[in-house]
Structures are given as C-alpha cells and as structure tokens.
Design a protein around this motif. Structure first.
Motif, mmCIF file in Angstrom:
data_model
loop_
_atom_site.group_PDB
_atom_site.id
_atom_site.type_symbol
_atom_site.label_atom_id
_atom_site.label_comp_id
_atom_site.label_asym_id
_atom_site.label_seq_id
_atom_site.Cartn_x
_atom_site.Cartn_y
_atom_site.Cartn_z
ATOM 1 N N TYR A 154 -17.775 19.084 15.983
ATOM 2 C CA TYR A 154 -16.626 18.594 15.223
ATOM 3 C C TYR A 154 -15.808 19.771 14.665
ATOM 4 O O TYR A 154 -15.187 19.664 13.607
ATOM 5 C CB TYR A 154 -17.055 17.658 14.087
ATOM 6 C CG TYR A 154 -17.987 16.548 14.513
ATOM 7 C CD1 TYR A 154 -17.558 15.539 15.359
ATOM 8 C CD2 TYR A 154 -19.306 16.517 14.079
ATOM 9 C CE1 TYR A 154 -18.412 14.526 15.761
ATOM 10 C CE2 TYR A 154 -20.175 15.505 14.482
ATOM 11 C CZ TYR A 154 -19.716 14.512 15.319
ATOM 12 O OH TYR A 154 -20.564 13.513 15.713
ATOM 13 N N PHE A 175 -32.530 13.290 18.830
ATOM 14 C CA PHE A 175 -31.626 12.770 17.802
ATOM 15 C C PHE A 175 -30.191 12.644 18.312
ATOM 16 O O PHE A 175 -29.807 13.267 19.296
ATOM 17 C CB PHE A 175 -31.660 13.663 16.550
ATOM 18 C CG PHE A 175 -31.188 15.078 16.768
ATOM 19 C CD1 PHE A 175 -32.062 16.044 17.232
ATOM 20 C CD2 PHE A 175 -29.880 15.454 16.497
ATOM 21 C CE1 PHE A 175 -31.643 17.354 17.439
ATOM 22 C CE2 PHE A 175 -29.445 16.766 16.689
ATOM 23 C CZ PHE A 175 -30.348 17.713 17.163
ATOM 24 N N ALA A 176 -29.436 11.820 17.587
ATOM 25 C CA ALA A 176 -28.012 11.654 17.876
ATOM 26 C C ALA A 176 -27.209 12.106 16.675
ATOM 27 O O ALA A 176 -27.608 11.875 15.534
ATOM 28 C CB ALA A 176 -27.704 10.193 18.187
ATOM 29 N N VAL A 177 -26.103 12.771 16.919
ATOM 30 C CA VAL A 177 -25.173 13.164 15.860
ATOM 31 C C VAL A 177 -23.911 12.328 16.036
ATOM 32 O O VAL A 177 -23.285 12.357 17.096
ATOM 33 C CB VAL A 177 -24.850 14.676 15.941
ATOM 34 C CG1 VAL A 177 -23.786 15.052 14.925
ATOM 35 C CG2 VAL A 177 -26.120 15.498 15.726
ATOM 36 N N HIS A 193 -17.511 16.273 20.076
ATOM 37 C CA HIS A 193 -17.600 14.881 19.627
ATOM 38 C C HIS A 193 -19.067 14.445 19.649
ATOM 39 O O HIS A 193 -19.942 15.213 20.034
ATOM 40 C CB HIS A 193 -16.715 13.989 20.506
ATOM 41 C CG HIS A 193 -16.218 12.774 19.797
ATOM 42 N ND1 HIS A 193 -17.004 11.682 19.574
ATOM 43 C CD2 HIS A 193 -15.022 12.497 19.223
ATOM 44 C CE1 HIS A 193 -16.306 10.766 18.910
ATOM 45 N NE2 HIS A 193 -15.091 11.250 18.669
ATOM 46 N N ASP A 194 -19.327 13.207 19.200
ATOM 47 C CA ASP A 194 -20.695 12.685 19.066
ATOM 48 C C ASP A 194 -21.595 13.048 20.259
ATOM 49 O O ASP A 194 -21.177 12.931 21.409
ATOM 50 C CB ASP A 194 -20.651 11.161 18.936
ATOM 51 C CG ASP A 194 -19.787 10.711 17.766
ATOM 52 O OD1 ASP A 194 -19.606 11.495 16.812
ATOM 53 O OD2 ASP A 194 -19.291 9.570 17.818
ATOM 54 N N PHE A 195 -22.821 13.423 19.947
ATOM 55 C CA PHE A 195 -23.728 13.838 21.025
ATOM 56 C C PHE A 195 -25.170 13.463 20.718
ATOM 57 O O PHE A 195 -25.540 13.234 19.570
ATOM 58 C CB PHE A 195 -23.604 15.341 21.286
ATOM 59 C CG PHE A 195 -23.998 16.217 20.120
ATOM 60 C CD1 PHE A 195 -23.083 16.514 19.124
ATOM 61 C CD2 PHE A 195 -25.279 16.752 20.023
ATOM 62 C CE1 PHE A 195 -23.429 17.319 18.044
ATOM 63 C CE2 PHE A 195 -25.639 17.565 18.953
ATOM 64 C CZ PHE A 195 -24.710 17.849 17.955
ATOM 65 N N ALA A 196 -25.961 13.428 21.786
ATOM 66 C CA ALA A 196 -27.397 13.192 21.665
ATOM 67 C C ALA A 196 -28.148 14.404 22.183
ATOM 68 O O ALA A 196 -27.719 15.021 23.166
ATOM 69 C CB ALA A 196 -27.790 11.960 22.475
ATOM 70 N N MET A 203 -21.804 9.072 24.962
ATOM 71 C CA MET A 203 -22.042 10.263 24.143
ATOM 72 C C MET A 203 -22.220 11.492 25.039
ATOM 73 O O MET A 203 -22.698 11.385 26.172
ATOM 74 C CB MET A 203 -23.298 10.070 23.288
ATOM 75 C CG MET A 203 -23.119 8.949 22.271
ATOM 76 S SD MET A 203 -24.637 8.578 21.369
ATOM 77 C CE MET A 203 -24.615 9.929 20.187
#
Lengths: 246, 246
Positions: free
Chosen positions: A89, A131-133, B129-132, B158
């Motif tokens: 981000y 894990f996921a962010v 952006h969002d990730f795993a 993701m």
C-alpha cells in the motif's frame, strides 16, 4: 550531457529511526532532498536535521510522486519516504507508473518493515502461518471485493491482517468486517489491535473476535485476526507454524 | 537473586547487514551469544566477528530454540536469528511457546524485512494491493488446506506470495500450485520469481503464470503471482493501489 538523477523510494518502517533498515538510513543520508506525506516527513526530520524536505498532505499521492520525480529529473538525488514498506500500500507502484516514460531517472526501491510485521512483533507471533493482508479502505476498491476477500481468507482459515480498519469517514467498517468474519471464525478467535506502532503513543491489546467487533480503531491502527490454532500465551498472540504435531 | 537473562528473537532480513534494521543490528551487538540455523549464522558472522555463535542444521527448530532459551536462563543476553522476519514462518512463535513457563527470561521480538517485501522491492511493486502469503511446505500443514488457500486467494483476486515453493523432496509443488491458480487467474497473469535475495547469487525474473508453471524454483526462492490488474512496466511487476481511477 544531461546529469541523471536518482530517486529512492524508501520504506522507513513504523516511524522510529531504529526501525529503519541500515540501507534506508544510508539512502536518506545520501539524498539531497526528502519528499513525503507530512506526518512521515515529520517523523524523520529530527534524524536528518539538515536535509531539505518537501511534504504534501494526505491523499495528494500523485502530486507527491510528481514532486519527487521532478527533483530526480533535475539531476538531484531524491528520496520519497513511505511509512512501513515502500511497496505494501506504498508509493513505489505509483512512482514506477508515473515515471515509466522518464529518461535518465534511476529508481531504487528500498523495502521496510510494514505494520503487519512491526505490529505482529508487538503482539507476539500472530503471523507464524499463512496470512492475508487486506485494506478496509474502499476509496479505490469496491466494497464487494473487500468483503469477498474477507470471506475467502476466513473460509480458508488464514490469519488476517487488516490495514486502514477505520477512519472518520469509514466508521463502522471494522465492525462490519468482524461480523463477516464471525460467519466463518469462532467468536473466541484470538485477535490483536495495535495503534501508533513505533511512536510514543504506541499501544496494543489482545481480545476475542467478538470483542474486536466493538473495539475502537482509527487510521493509525492495524488489526490481526488469528486462525483456528492461534492462542494466547502469557498475554501474547501466537499462531503455531502448522497443524501437525503442534 | 537470580540474574535474569534476555532473549532477542531477531529478524535479520534477507541476509546482508544493510537490510537489517538499526534495532536488529544493535540487539546483535548487545548480545553475548547468537544462535541460529547454520546458513543464517554464517551470513552475519562477518559483521559480528567476535561474537560467540551456535548453530543447528535445518529442521532442528525445537533444539535451536531450546539452546537459545537455555542461554538466556543462564543469565546471558542471547539472540536467536531468523532470516527475513522473526514472526513470518519464523521462530518467535516457537520461542514464546517453549519459554511460556520459564521465569526470569525476558523475550523481545524484533521484526525484519521478510522475503515478500525484499523480493517485492526487487521485482518492482507487486504488493501494492491486498495479498496472501502462503507456504507450499506440507511438512506441518495438510496439502488440502494449502490448496484451499490457493483457491480462495485466487478466487478473490488477491496477489499471492508463495514461500517454500519447492525443495528436493517437494519437486512439482510449484507446478501443481500454478495449475490450481490457472483455474481462476488468466494464464497471462504477471508473475515474478526471485532467488537468493540479498546475496551474491541474487536473481529475479518476471514471467506469465503459464511460464511460472514450468519455472525452476528452490528452497531459496520466493514467488509472486499478480492480481488481475498487475502489469509489467519497463520490466518491473507493478500492482496498482486499486481498481478505480487507475
């Protein structure tokens, strides 16, 4: 011959000088000018007191990147600072995109300790397994997709780390996220909330998912939701490395 | 009165001294003894030449943690080093678990730049952006759960970062993972592969998901699979910050 400039995109970590990498500190030392969001520039000013600094307020990301690229185009060594990591981000993607047609500007991306890691260390070891962010900000992402990611990650029993869990305009987003997660995860799931990581006002708390639903978060908070194995050990949040023999 | 010891659990980043945080370097400097997996201890030995160091081979994690805790119990200041972050598939959880009943041992967890971040910076900005983050190692996790996580993350578009994509015993795991991901993601999806981050033999490549399926990875590799917006910009892998106005 045009003097070619250099632009460092630097992840400074949570905020204190000590949490920067040695490489990040050296890049800032080498830079002639440092550019960033006002809050982050203020965080590092005391450690680099004689540097020229430029800052822009929140949400002026494109303007900020343009400022930084223009400094490098002038032949300067410039640094764009990002809190946490430069990529998660962060500004590195926007810089690469906006500078893609610029000749003679070398870009070097320097990673840093993102809030998932610094907050995780404060809480214990929440990210010991997959894990996921996920960011709860729907400024640039449709809310349906954010909710789909919450569901997918919860259904697959992943630990979840939430960025931007709340803001004045987005009050109630964390509550809504917890309600979605409680469709898949037990309400006793071990969770953690950290605020103002690496700053004087730093605080942390561990709680259940049900308690997290009613907790107060702000834009300087990071939230952790455990997987089915995550436990509380002497007040710390710990996710074991696996499901077998643990 | 018992002299109480201290145990630092230190994420040293990808391997070079420069990629450590200032806090990590100070903790190692302060420590009387440094414990870790042979490869990581060897990476830092040259920067801390006069320190006592203990190492154990791969997979001897419990033995390694016991060694470290015992040093702190003797009243020493000890440091357990982990590559990347201390928490992400690191030793901090196991240390907290094994030391939960030990009196007089203070444990401080110091985060570090994990491979998702250091590898991401090498490739460009894949984690914008969002990730795993998913490990393909099935040593402690059932393969069905790993596959479920791959499917869930891909379905929710993701970005995916794979740790431990392959080893001698797990040849073919990356190929299988890519086949699963190709059920949900386009075969042209932008991907990246980095090896030996932060070391002399460091290398990186960007490719399509289809090409990744047949790529050679090893236990020192980290793999990145983009989301539907991830693009290639001047050879770098960039995931935009959102889906709107980008």
């Amino acid at each position: 011959m045009i003097k070619s400039g250099k632009l460092y995109v630097v992840g400074i970590g949570p905020g204190s000088y000590e949490d920067m990498t040695v490489r990040a500190a050296k890049a800032l030392e080498e830079s002639e000018i440092i550019i960033g969001y006002t809050v982050y520039v203020d965080l590092i000013r005391e450690h680099f007191p004689h540097k020229e600094m430029l800052s822009t307020p929140m949400r002026r990301e494109q303007e900020r990147c343009r400022l930084a690229i223009d400094q490098a185009k002038k032949g300067k060594i410039a640094a764009m600072v990002c809190s946490g990591d430069s990529g998660v981000y962060g500004m590195s993607g926007l810089i690469l995109e906006m500078a893609r047609s610029e000749e003679g500007v070398e870009i070097e991306i320097i990673p840093g300790v993102t809030a998932a890691l610094s907050g995780g260390a404060m809480l214990g070891a929440p990210l010991g397994h997959d894990f996921a962010v996920i960011s709860l900000s729907d400024l640039l992402t449709p809310m349906e997709l954010i909710e789909e990611r919450l569901r997918a990650s919860a259904q697959a029993d992943m630990v979840i780390c939430l960025y931007n869990p709340s803001s004045k305009k987005r009050a109630g987003y964390l509550k809504r996220a917890c309600e979605i997660l409680m469709e898949y995860k037990r309400q006793e799931t071990v969770c953690g909330l950290v605020k103002n990581i690496g700053r004087k006002e730093e605080e942390m708390a561990v709680m259940t998912l049900e308690q997290l639903r009613d907790a107060q978060a702000d834009m300087f908070s990071t939230v952790f939701i455990g997987n089915s194995m995550t436990k509380l050990l002497n007040g710390r949040m710990v996710t074991p490395r696996g499901y077998k023999n643990v």
